[in-house]
Scaffold this motif. Structure first.
Motif, PDB file in Angstrom:
ATOM      1  N   LYS A 142       0.816  -1.204   0.000  1.00  0.00           N
ATOM      2  CA  LYS A 142       0.000   0.000   0.000  1.00  0.00           C
ATOM      3  C   LYS A 142       0.853   1.259   0.000  1.00  0.00           C
ATOM      4  CE  LYS A 142      -4.015  -2.029   2.300  1.00  0.00           C
ATOM      5  NZ  LYS A 142      -4.785  -2.125   3.563  1.00  0.00           N
ATOM      6  N   VAL A 143       2.116   1.126   0.422  1.00  0.00           N
ATOM      7  CA  VAL A 143       3.008   2.283   0.408  1.00  0.00           C
ATOM      8  C   VAL A 143       3.210   2.774  -1.020  1.00  0.00           C
ATOM      9  CG1 VAL A 143       5.351   3.062   0.925  1.00  0.00           C
ATOM     10  CG2 VAL A 143       4.169   1.532   2.503  1.00  0.00           C
ATOM     11  N   VAL A 144       3.270   1.846  -1.969  1.00  0.00           N
ATOM     12  CA  VAL A 144       3.433   2.189  -3.380  1.00  0.00           C
ATOM     13  C   VAL A 144       2.088   1.970  -4.076  1.00  0.00           C
ATOM     14  CG1 VAL A 144       4.799   1.845  -5.449  1.00  0.00           C
ATOM     15  CG2 VAL A 144       5.811   1.354  -3.227  1.00  0.00           C
ATOM     16  N   CYS A 145       1.199   2.909  -3.916  1.00  0.00           N
ATOM     17  CA  CYS A 145      -0.109   2.812  -4.550  1.00  0.00           C
ATOM     18  C   CYS A 145      -0.513   4.174  -5.070  1.00  0.00           C
ATOM     19  CB  CYS A 145      -1.154   2.269  -3.571  1.00  0.00           C
ATOM     20  SG  CYS A 145      -1.426   3.352  -2.168  1.00  0.00           S
ATOM     21  N   SER A 146      -1.564   4.193  -5.832  1.00  0.00           N
ATOM     22  CA  SER A 146      -2.009   5.432  -6.465  1.00  0.00           C
ATOM     23  C   SER A 146      -3.525   5.510  -6.431  1.00  0.00           C
ATOM     24  CB  SER A 146      -1.506   5.484  -7.913  1.00  0.00           C
ATOM     25  OG  SER A 146      -2.142   6.522  -8.624  1.00  0.00           O
ATOM     26  N   LYS A 147      -4.026   6.722  -6.199  1.00  0.00           N
ATOM     27  CA  LYS A 147      -5.473   6.921  -6.239  1.00  0.00           C
ATOM     28  C   LYS A 147      -5.986   6.879  -7.676  1.00  0.00           C
ATOM     29  CE  LYS A 147      -5.649   9.637  -1.983  1.00  0.00           C
ATOM     30  NZ  LYS A 147      -5.879  10.974  -1.386  1.00  0.00           N
ATOM     31  N   ILE A 148      -5.074   7.105  -8.614  1.00  0.00           N
ATOM     32  CA  ILE A 148      -5.430   6.995 -10.033  1.00  0.00           C
ATOM     33  C   ILE A 148      -5.246   5.533 -10.426  1.00  0.00           C
ATOM     34  CG2 ILE A 148      -4.807   7.710 -12.364  1.00  0.00           C
ATOM     35  CD1 ILE A 148      -3.858  10.362 -11.077  1.00  0.00           C
ATOM     36  N   PRO A 149      -6.320   4.847 -10.848  1.00  0.00           N
ATOM     37  CA  PRO A 149      -6.250   3.399 -11.059  1.00  0.00           C
ATOM     38  C   PRO A 149      -5.190   2.946 -12.058  1.00  0.00           C
ATOM     39  CG  PRO A 149      -8.527   4.170 -11.100  1.00  0.00           C
ATOM     40  CD  PRO A 149      -7.668   5.388 -11.099  1.00  0.00           C
ATOM     41  N   GLU A 150      -5.110   3.628 -13.211  1.00  0.00           N
ATOM     42  CA  GLU A 150      -4.186   3.176 -14.261  1.00  0.00           C
ATOM     43  C   GLU A 150      -3.357   4.347 -14.763  1.00  0.00           C
ATOM     44  OE1 GLU A 150      -4.202   0.761 -18.537  1.00  0.00           O
ATOM     45  OE2 GLU A 150      -6.086   1.321 -17.569  1.00  0.00           O
ATOM     46  N   GLN A 151      -2.053   4.243 -14.633  1.00  0.00           N
ATOM     47  CA  GLN A 151      -1.158   5.292 -15.116  1.00  0.00           C
ATOM     48  C   GLN A 151       0.267   4.769 -15.186  1.00  0.00           C
ATOM     49  OE1 GLN A 151      -0.174   8.653 -12.613  1.00  0.00           O
ATOM     50  NE2 GLN A 151      -0.498   7.514 -10.723  1.00  0.00           N
ATOM     51  N   ASP A 152       1.097   5.476 -15.932  1.00  0.00           N
ATOM     52  CA  ASP A 152       2.544   5.252 -15.944  1.00  0.00           C
ATOM     53  C   ASP A 152       3.206   6.462 -15.305  1.00  0.00           C
ATOM     54  OD1 ASP A 152       2.164   2.900 -17.249  1.00  0.00           O
ATOM     55  OD2 ASP A 152       2.951   3.558 -19.184  1.00  0.00           O
ATOM     56  N   VAL A 153       4.174   6.236 -14.434  1.00  0.00           N
ATOM     57  CA  VAL A 153       4.979   7.318 -13.853  1.00  0.00           C
ATOM     58  C   VAL A 153       6.390   7.161 -14.404  1.00  0.00           C
ATOM     59  CG1 VAL A 153       5.833   8.389 -11.748  1.00  0.00           C
ATOM     60  CG2 VAL A 153       3.563   7.344 -11.766  1.00  0.00           C
ATOM     61  N   ILE A 154       6.905   8.222 -15.039  1.00  0.00           N
ATOM     62  CA  ILE A 154       8.211   8.156 -15.708  1.00  0.00           C
ATOM     63  C   ILE A 154       9.109   9.259 -15.165  1.00  0.00           C
ATOM     64  CG2 ILE A 154       9.408   8.271 -17.929  1.00  0.00           C
ATOM     65  CD1 ILE A 154       6.849   7.288 -19.251  1.00  0.00           C
ATOM     66  N   ALA A 155      10.319   8.902 -14.789  1.00  0.00           N
ATOM     67  CA  ALA A 155      11.282   9.876 -14.269  1.00  0.00           C
ATOM     68  C   ALA A 155      12.666   9.565 -14.809  1.00  0.00           C
ATOM     69  CB  ALA A 155      11.287   9.857 -12.740  1.00  0.00           C
ATOM     70  N   MET A 156      13.526  10.581 -14.808  1.00  0.00           N
ATOM     71  CA  MET A 156      14.873  10.408 -15.339  1.00  0.00           C
ATOM     72  C   MET A 156      15.899  11.074 -14.433  1.00  0.00           C
ATOM     73  SD  MET A 156      15.182  13.302 -18.346  1.00  0.00           S
ATOM     74  CE  MET A 156      16.946  13.511 -18.121  1.00  0.00           C
ATOM     75  N   THR A 157      17.127  10.603 -14.554  1.00  0.00           N
ATOM     76  CA  THR A 157      18.252  11.254 -13.904  1.00  0.00           C
ATOM     77  C   THR A 157      19.460  11.093 -14.802  1.00  0.00           C
ATOM     78  OG1 THR A 157      19.489  11.440 -11.815  1.00  0.00           O
ATOM     79  CG2 THR A 157      19.014   9.240 -12.601  1.00  0.00           C
ATOM     80  N   GLN A 158      20.397  12.051 -14.729  1.00  0.00           N
ATOM     81  CA  GLN A 158      21.565  12.043 -15.602  1.00  0.00           C
ATOM     82  C   GLN A 158      22.839  12.185 -14.787  1.00  0.00           C
ATOM     83  OE1 GLN A 158      20.588  15.379 -18.275  1.00  0.00           O
ATOM     84  NE2 GLN A 158      19.962  13.912 -19.822  1.00  0.00           N
ATOM     85  N   GLY A 159      23.938  11.730 -15.358  1.00  0.00           N
ATOM     86  CA  GLY A 159      25.227  11.873 -14.712  1.00  0.00           C
ATOM     87  C   GLY A 159      26.249  10.917 -15.275  1.00  0.00           C
ATOM     88  N   SER A 160      27.535  11.328 -15.219  1.00  0.00           N
ATOM     89  CA  SER A 160      28.655  10.500 -15.681  1.00  0.00           C
ATOM     90  C   SER A 160      28.460  10.009 -17.110  1.00  0.00           C
ATOM     91  CB  SER A 160      28.849   9.301 -14.744  1.00  0.00           C
ATOM     92  OG  SER A 160      29.114   9.728 -13.433  1.00  0.00           O
ATOM     93  N   GLY A 161      27.893  10.882 -17.963  1.00  0.00           N
ATOM     94  CA  GLY A 161      27.739  10.537 -19.368  1.00  0.00           C
ATOM     95  C   GLY A 161      26.631   9.550 -19.670  1.00  0.00           C
ATOM     96  N   LYS A 162      25.736   9.325 -18.702  1.00  0.00           N
ATOM     97  CA  LYS A 162      24.618   8.403 -18.911  1.00  0.00           C
ATOM     98  C   LYS A 162      23.308   9.034 -18.457  1.00  0.00           C
ATOM     99  CE  LYS A 162      26.889   3.869 -18.530  1.00  0.00           C
ATOM    100  NZ  LYS A 162      26.395   3.313 -19.781  1.00  0.00           N
ATOM    101  N   THR A 163      22.221   8.539 -19.029  1.00  0.00           N
ATOM    102  CA  THR A 163      20.874   8.925 -18.605  1.00  0.00           C
ATOM    103  C   THR A 163      20.121   7.662 -18.236  1.00  0.00           C
ATOM    104  OG1 THR A 163      20.853  10.836 -20.097  1.00  0.00           O
ATOM    105  CG2 THR A 163      18.725  10.057 -19.280  1.00  0.00           C
TER     106      THR A 163
END
Length: 616
Positions: free
Chosen positions: A250-271
């Protein structure tokens, strides 16, 4: 002018003749191979940018331009049509300099081995080994999580021991003592009870936790009625473990039933991109993608969305991002048409969705850290700092400067370096201010930065120490310091981001200063901690050097006040005795034996520290 510069000029001249019309452009190398495909709202403006100044281009674009021999283009009726055509052509030609994602989403299975003591595990394919296979499942991550949960709930062994061969041949492992294994190796469970636990685990995996809870509750009550209290207690423990696992989910849940969450980070020549996929409000799948190179986050994010959903049939009604994407409205329309219903792309600023995006980004940072040899905290701090300051990518190499003096005396500066979020002490440098008389921190800082850039010109071939330019310069001071130093960088032609570190009345980091204002950092925990660490370190280093010089100055003035002792003899005394106190405690003979010290000079030194002996 080099051949490359001439060719680049010719390509720009040709690009300037393109129409101000939507379309797709294709870059070719000398062999005729397509190396990059892009779309444009106005072809002339977009394509000509590649062959102009490369000041604002990232490394990937510079490399691509260096390999372009010629280009062609296809006109479309709208920017949306250009997007659709671009996606189709990239899928067809897989150009080298476009983001290309490997679609390794095969099927996964749950494997139940044969024999009297079966084991449950995950498998990527069905083998002809007599085992039972449950599936297929699309999400390998989900299968892995489910199998691990079932093993913990029903206390099934995960070791390499073979039963019944290894029963009684060794001590139970740690899992037994933390109540995550029933320890068949020690005969703690019978074969019948073990097979019942495995069957319960299979039912749990097939029917889900709700169905398992109902069946287990029924069996527990039945066992209690039959006075089989030991069996009822074991089933009770299973139910408690299922409840505990459900609470963690339940800690990793969403009130929105269906969705994708996308995030990025960069560093040392990589993403690194992290994708969390939610169905029925629960996290059901997780994917990680590594891309070589970095770039402007908005552009990289937009390109990733195109590539990712080009190879996915399932498109949720909502896509949540950790930051804006280039062409966001256009991408939303494209996804809507692809899915046959409205798809919304959002960038939440607060609330549950913002927390999910932050969690996704932290996971991306952790994955990138493992791939580049850093900690997740360091990667997250640098990524957050880049976002806060509007940098194109996280600063891998940071230099920080501070001035230290006492009413203008012993005016010095310290330079500290942080590489990948960690102090690089071998690159620390100290400066004695030469051209500034009195207390003028602005002028002193200007001198230091100017001297540092001069050293770069002398050592740039080495690529180390002064021969390496920083990705970010931080000054211990406010916007006045930034305004004083910025012209030095501009005159030298270096586009290095420059900011100040502002302290409050209690000498604690309060904000980041830039030309014309300040950026509050208190709400950005990771970046705040990093900036505070850098500011404390550069202050410590600068003031330490200042105190060292003051101490030497005090020592020198003490010895030089003695008749017959000049700089050379003072240095000889300090070399032998180390401190002024030790010189004062030395007897006359020890002073005479010091190289360079004559007998009259030795008597003067001795009498200076022992005035009562003058008459003698």
């Amino acid at each position: 002018m080099t051949e490359f510069e001439k060719h680049k000029k010719e390509l720009r001249a040709r690009a300037m003749k393109l129409p101000l019309h939507p379309g797709v452009y294709l870059m070719h190398d000398k062999s005729g191979k397509i190396i990059y495909i892009g779309k444009a709202k106005a072809l002339k403006n977009r394509v000509s940018q590649y062959f102009g100044s490369d000041k604002n281009h990232d490394e990937k674009v510079r490399q691509m331009v260096a390999h372009v021999d010629w280009f062609e283009y296809i006109l479309t009726d709208s920017e949306f049509e250009a997007l659709v055509l671009e996606c189709s052509l990239i899928k067809q030609h897989t150009p080298k300099y476009n983001i290309l994602l490997k679609d390794d989403k095969g099927y996964s299975y749950i494997r139940v081995s044969k024999g009297p003591w079966p084991r449950i595990s995950e498998a990527k394919q069905i083998a002809d080994d007599g085992a039972e296979y449950i599936g297929p499942y699309v999400s390998g991550w989900s299968v892995k999580q489910s199998v691990e949960a079932a093993q913990k709930i029903f206390r099934l062994p995960t070791c390499n021991r073979v039963f019944p061969r290894d029963i009684g041949k060794g001590r139970p492992c740690l899992n037994y003592y933390i109540k995550q294994c029933c320890a068949p190796c020690r005969g703690k469970i019978s074969e019948e009870e073990y097979r019942e636990a495995v069957q319960d685990a299979i039912n749990f995996l097939r029917g889900g936790s709700a169905e398992s809870v109902r069946e287990l509750t029924r069996r527990m009550e039945e066992a209690a009625e039959k006075l089989e209290f030991e069996r009822a207690a074991r089933i009770r423990d299973y139910l408690a473990a299922i409840k505990k696992t459900a609470e963690r989910q339940k800690v990793v849940c969403s009130k929105i039933p269906e969705q994708d969450v996308i995030a990025m980070t960069q560093g040392s020549g990589k993403t690194c991109f992290q994708v969390f996929r939610f169905e029925n409000g629960r996290l059901t799948d997780r994917e990680t993608f590594f891309i070589n190179g970095t770039g402007m986050p908005k552009a990289v994010r937009g390109e990733f969305l195109e590539r990712y959903y080009s190879m996915r049939d399932r498109i949720p009604p909502r896509v949540t991002l950790d930051g804006p994407a280039e062409g966001q409205e256009l991408l939303s329309r494209w996804l809507s048409e692809k899915a046959g219903r409205k798809v919304t792309i959002t960038v939440p600023q607060k609330g549950e969705q913002a927390k999910l995006a932050d969690m996704c980004r932290n996971n991306a940072a952790e994955q990138l850290a493992q791939a580049t040899g850093r900690t997740g905290r360091e990667a997250s701090a640098l990524d957050e700092l880049a976002r806060l300051l509007g940098l194109p990518e996280p600063p891998a190499y940071i230099e920080s400067y501070d001035i230290s003096n006492l009413a203008g005396e012993e005016n010095v500066a310290g330079m500290v370096v942080f590489e990948n979020g960690r102090p690089l002490r071998s690159a620390y440098r100290r400066f004695k201010i030469k051209t500034v008389v009195g207390q003028d921190d602005y002028a002193s800082m200007r001198e230091v930065i100017a001297r540092r850039l001069e050293e770069y010109e002398k050592n740039k071939d080495s690529g180390e120490g002064f021969g390496r330019l920083p990705d970010l310069i931080l000054l211990d001071g406010g916007k006045g310091h930034v305004a004083a130093v910025q012209p030095i960088l501009d005159a030298a032609g270096y586009n290095i981001p420059l900011f100040g570190m502002v302290k409050d009345d209690r000498h604690r980091t309060r904000a980041i200063a830039k030309n014309g204002g300040e950026i509050a950092i208190n709400s950005n925990r990771s970046a705040f901690t990093l900036i505070s660490t850098i500011q404390d370190e550069v202050h410590r280093f600068a003031i330490g050097y200042h105190r060292q010089l003051r101490k030497k100055s005090t020592i020198s003035s003490t010895l030089l006040s003695i008749e017959g002792v000049g700089p050379v003899r003072a240095k000889a005394l300090l070399k032998r005795f180390r401190t002024v106190a030790a010189i004062g405690d030395a007897d006359l003979q020890e002073l005479i034996e010091t190289p360079g010290i004559t007998e009259p000079a030795a008597r003067n030194i001795y009498n200076y520290f022992h005035p009562e002996s003058k008459d003698d």
